[in-house]
Design a protein around this motif. Structure first.
Motif, PDB file in Angstrom:
ATOM      1  N   ASP A 106       5.778  10.082  -4.085  1.00  0.00           N
ATOM      2  CA  ASP A 106       6.649   9.036  -4.632  1.00  0.00           C
ATOM      3  C   ASP A 106       7.748   9.655  -5.483  1.00  0.00           C
ATOM      4  O   ASP A 106       8.912   9.273  -5.400  1.00  0.00           O
ATOM      5  CB  ASP A 106       5.838   8.049  -5.493  1.00  0.00           C
ATOM      6  N   LEU A 152      10.795  11.128  -3.773  1.00  0.00           N
ATOM      7  CA  LEU A 152      11.785  10.223  -3.186  1.00  0.00           C
ATOM      8  C   LEU A 152      13.115  10.293  -3.928  1.00  0.00           C
ATOM      9  O   LEU A 152      14.168  10.022  -3.367  1.00  0.00           O
ATOM     10  CB  LEU A 152      11.273   8.783  -3.210  1.00  0.00           C
ATOM     11  N   ARG A 188       8.059   1.468   6.730  1.00  0.00           N
ATOM     12  CA  ARG A 188       9.009   1.136   5.661  1.00  0.00           C
ATOM     13  C   ARG A 188       9.658  -0.210   5.931  1.00  0.00           C
ATOM     14  O   ARG A 188       9.804  -1.042   5.047  1.00  0.00           O
ATOM     15  CB  ARG A 188      10.121   2.192   5.601  1.00  0.00           C
ATOM     16  N   TYR A 189      10.055  -0.378   7.167  1.00  0.00           N
ATOM     17  CA  TYR A 189      10.784  -1.588   7.525  1.00  0.00           C
ATOM     18  C   TYR A 189       9.898  -2.827   7.387  1.00  0.00           C
ATOM     19  O   TYR A 189      10.308  -3.840   6.834  1.00  0.00           O
ATOM     20  CB  TYR A 189      11.304  -1.449   8.954  1.00  0.00           C
ATOM     21  N   ARG A 246       8.618  -3.124   3.553  1.00  0.00           N
ATOM     22  CA  ARG A 246       9.665  -3.169   2.519  1.00  0.00           C
ATOM     23  C   ARG A 246       9.225  -2.441   1.259  1.00  0.00           C
ATOM     24  O   ARG A 246       9.371  -2.944   0.157  1.00  0.00           O
ATOM     25  CB  ARG A 246       9.988  -4.616   2.135  1.00  0.00           C
ATOM     26  N   SER A 247       8.659  -1.275   1.459  1.00  0.00           N
ATOM     27  CA  SER A 247       8.153  -0.543   0.307  1.00  0.00           C
ATOM     28  C   SER A 247       8.475   0.929   0.472  1.00  0.00           C
ATOM     29  O   SER A 247       8.757   1.402   1.576  1.00  0.00           O
ATOM     30  CB  SER A 247       6.646  -0.729   0.204  1.00  0.00           C
ATOM     31  N   SER A 248       8.502   1.650  -0.641  1.00  0.00           N
ATOM     32  CA  SER A 248       8.697   3.093  -0.554  1.00  0.00           C
ATOM     33  C   SER A 248       7.492   3.814  -1.136  1.00  0.00           C
ATOM     34  O   SER A 248       7.435   5.026  -1.146  1.00  0.00           O
ATOM     35  CB  SER A 248       9.957   3.488  -1.320  1.00  0.00           C
ATOM     36  N   ARG A 263       1.433   4.858  -1.529  1.00  0.00           N
ATOM     37  CA  ARG A 263       0.157   4.161  -1.586  1.00  0.00           C
ATOM     38  C   ARG A 263       0.100   3.090  -0.478  1.00  0.00           C
ATOM     39  O   ARG A 263      -0.959   2.804   0.067  1.00  0.00           O
ATOM     40  CB  ARG A 263       0.016   3.500  -2.949  1.00  0.00           C
TER      41      ARG A 263
END
Lengths: 343, 351
Positions: B230, B233, B283-284, B287-289, B292
């Motif tokens: 994380d 990123l 991801r799409y 909708r999270s980066s 976890r």
């Protein structure tokens, strides 16, 4: 000047620090012998022409780049002896190129600032969330929490970046040109937020910037790095008066004007103008003349043109035998532009 | 808990849907094939009932089941490896094989199939059980050796250089393989090309004892790096500033990703595309980066795509087996294009 600096609490200090790039066989030293003190609760602006090593200094102080020599002391401890996680609780950084990869909302980005405190898998407790909320609030970015960072404007993203550093709850915050891509109102807003945070939170805040004017107005203290790798520390007014600014920044085309606290462009004028009059119309008439390449003079004989300002509706312009009257500064400027001048 | 995930409903939905789809597709894959098995035979076999036709039971236990498990494991491995590589390299085009794992494996296999075999060493006659094992060994050794070289070189340079070094080594090895192919007989060439198509059917239960632990190890190792991933990123400088030990993280994450990719290539041949598609879809859709979310999501969507590709490749109703590698791309590429067209701003997402 060092005698005037007697900080109550030093958050970060350096002794004989030398910064630069070490390429193994050859090292390029940018500045050396730096003895700096960053006091807690003060907003310090780092100024200097391009290429003097402002970014290098910030990167070195934040531990991203190893110094060539000297020591950095954080809360009295040698920087190198502090393990990364502890160090991250003491120093946070804000860089300009802070674009996260992929889909990340502002809240998630600020939450990254809690890493030095959260568990192995990044699990956060109520205190972490409270700190994140507070950080967003402190920079006025509460409404941005659920927006994708990639969709924010430059100013909004910079606020979120600062909130991320705030969430780290450090003693020292280092910012590398955070105002670079912002318009003037946004820059003023950001400087105000940062100064207030330094004062209210007891943060030692160092910000590098090109914006002399704002630095003079907002900083508690200035660090000025010159092209020879020397760093001048002092109160903004003291540095402005001492002429050190002039030495550091002046170029062939730029003059430091101590009376206005700003720099002035000076293309060498061939023609001079005399302005008679007072108040705002006179001020802007002089600015217009300077912009158009006229030098200002008091001597009517040396002036190619003289302008008398009666009031804000009447400009009387005398050029040799000719006399003109204009009712607005626009008409006067248009006449100046339309007339032929011998260079 | 405003802070956790604002889109937790979307994520719950995603995992439920993926789970159900995997179960349905696995059931379908078990029933349909060159011989169709009735559903009750499949269920009874799975429950260990003895009341099943032994032939059907054998088809189920020795062929269908290992194949399904392999497809799931391979998809999960490639999806996760792709995600790790994309994060570490901060590059949307990174896939599990950017460090040259694939080309290294192909060199190992090319040496066995093209160079050693014609030299009088009849290792792969009919690709029997021992022949298959030899190919697995050869490709694993090739992948491992390449990885070793790249990782050693990568310790001295920045992350972008690692990417380029990986690419250059892939090209170099590809060139050597081409030369080997140039000097090879048609029938040898055919067996090499067959390997390069990729196949989930070569993993028997015996191989599974190695394959499954390798993949599970890689997945476990990956899950230990949720937090530093994380942090990465935002780029390496930021990761360092929040206390991440960047070099160590980078090295171990690359190890985990390469173990996953290497295991799949070793046992199933080069399987392209899943590794690039699964993380993007995760991801799409989520909708999270946060890793976890993204690691389990990539495992799920990778497994699903992998199973679907294998199902299509075996051509239900047809009498042919299509190249798996072609099907993964045929299934995956349109999905990615659709997601991108809807999303439009990839450039901004990856800075």
């Amino acid at each position: 000047m060092d005698a005037t600096l007697t900080p109550a609490l030093t958050a970060l200090s350096t002794q004989g620090l030398a910064i630069g790039y070490d390429h193994g066989d050859s090292a390029r030293c940018i500045a050396s012998g730096l003895d700096l003190t960053l006091p807690a609760g003060e907003f310090v602006c780092l100024l200097g022409p391009n290429g003097t090593g402002k970014s290098t200094l910030i990167r070195s102080l934040s531990g991203m780049q190893a110094p060539l020599a000297g020591d950095i002391l954080l809360a009295g401890q040698d920087f190198r002896s502090i393990p990364p996680r502890q160090r991250a609780r003491l120093v946070s950084v804000v860089l300009t190129d802070a674009l996260p990869m992929g889909m990340m909302d502002a809240y998630a980005m600020v939450a990254l600032g809690r890493h030095p405190y959260s568990g192995w898998f990044g699990s956060m407790g109520p205190a972490d969330h409270a700190r994140i909320e507070w950080s967003l609030e402190a920079v006025g970015a509460r409404d941005l929490a659920r927006r994708q960072v990639s969709e924010l404007s430059d100013g909004e993203r910079q606020k979120v970046s600062i909130a991320r550093a705030l969430a780290q709850a450090t003693k020292v915050m280092l910012l590398d040109e955070p105002t670079a891509f912002l318009d003037l109102p946004r820059r003023v807003e950001l400087m105000r937020i940062l100064r207030d945070l330094a004062h209210s939170e007891g943060l030692a805040l160092l910000l590098s910037t090109h914006d002399l004017d704002l630095a003079l107005r907002f900083a508690d203290r200035l660090w000025v790095l010159n092209a020879d790798g020397q760093l001048i520390q002092g109160y903004p007014e003291a540095i402005a008066m001492s002429g050190e600014f002039a030495q550091v920044f002046e170029t062939e085309n730029l003059d430091w004007d101590p009376s206005s606290g700003s720099f002035r462009a000076h293309p060498i004028p061939c023609l001079h103008a005399k302005v008679v009059g007072e108040g705002i119309p006179a001020l802007w008439t002089k600015r217009a003349l300077e912009r158009l390449g006229f030098g200002l003079t008091e001597d009517a004989n040396a002036a190619a043109v003289s302008i008398e300002i009666e009031n804000e509706n009447q400009w009387r312009v005398t050029r040799g035998e000719q006399q003109h009257e204009f009712a607005s500064i626009t008409e006067m400027i248009e006449w100046l532009l339309a007339s032929k001048w011998k260079r | 808990m405003r802070g956790m995930e604002s889109n937790s409903r979307r994520i719950t939905l995603f995992f439920s849907f993926t789970g159900i789809a995997i179960v349905l597709l696995a059931g379908l894959s078990a029933c349909i094939g060159s011989v169709n098995l009735p559903l009750d035979v499949v269920v009874k076999t799975l429950l260990g009932s003895s009341d099943v036709d032994p032939v059907m039971r054998q088809i189920m236990v020795d062929f269908r089941l290992p194949r399904i498990v392999t497809a799931l494991l391979a998809g999960a491995a490639l999806g996760t490896a792709g995600l790790l590589m994309q994060t570490v390299f901060r590059n949307p085009l990174a896939d599990p094989f950017v460090l040259g794992v694939n080309s290294g494996a192909s060199l190992g296999v090319a040496i066995v199939l093209l160079a050693l075999a014609p030299a009088g060493i009849s290792l792969t006659a009919g690709l029997g059980a021992s022949g298959q094992l030899l190919i697995i060994l050869a490709s694993s050794a090739g992948a491992g050796a390449t990885l070793f070289v790249v990782l050693i070189l990568s310790r001295r340079v920045d992350i972008m250089s690692v990417l380029i070094i990986g690419l250059m080594i892939s090209y170099t090895i590809g060139a050597i393989v081409s030369i080997l192919m140039f000097f090879s007989m048609a029938e040898r060439l055919q067996s090499f090309i067959n390997w390069s198509f990729g196949d989930y059917g070569n993993v028997s239960w015996m191989h599974m004892r190695l394959f499954a632990p390798a993949v599970l190890c890689g997945l476990l190792l990956s899950s230990l790096f949720i937090k530093p991933l994380d942090a990465l990123l935002l780029g390496e400088p930021y990761a360092r500033s929040v206390g991440t030990r960047v070099k160590r993280t980078r090295f171990l994450v690359l190890m985990a990703a390469s173990l996953l990719a290497g295991a799949v290539t070793g046992f199933c041949g080069p399987i392209g595309f899943l590794g690039i598609a699964a993380p993007h879809l995760s991801r799409y859709l989520c909708r999270s980066s946060s890793h976890r979310i993204l690691i389990p999501a990539s495992i799920g969507i990778g497994a699903l795509l992998s199973l679907a590709s294998d199902f299509v490749a075996r051509g239900p109703g047809l009498d042919v087996v299509l190249p798996l590698n072609a099907i993964t791309a045929l299934v995956g590429a349109p999905i990615i294009i659709a997601a991108l067209v809807k999303q439009r701003n990839m450039q901004r997402l990856f800075g």
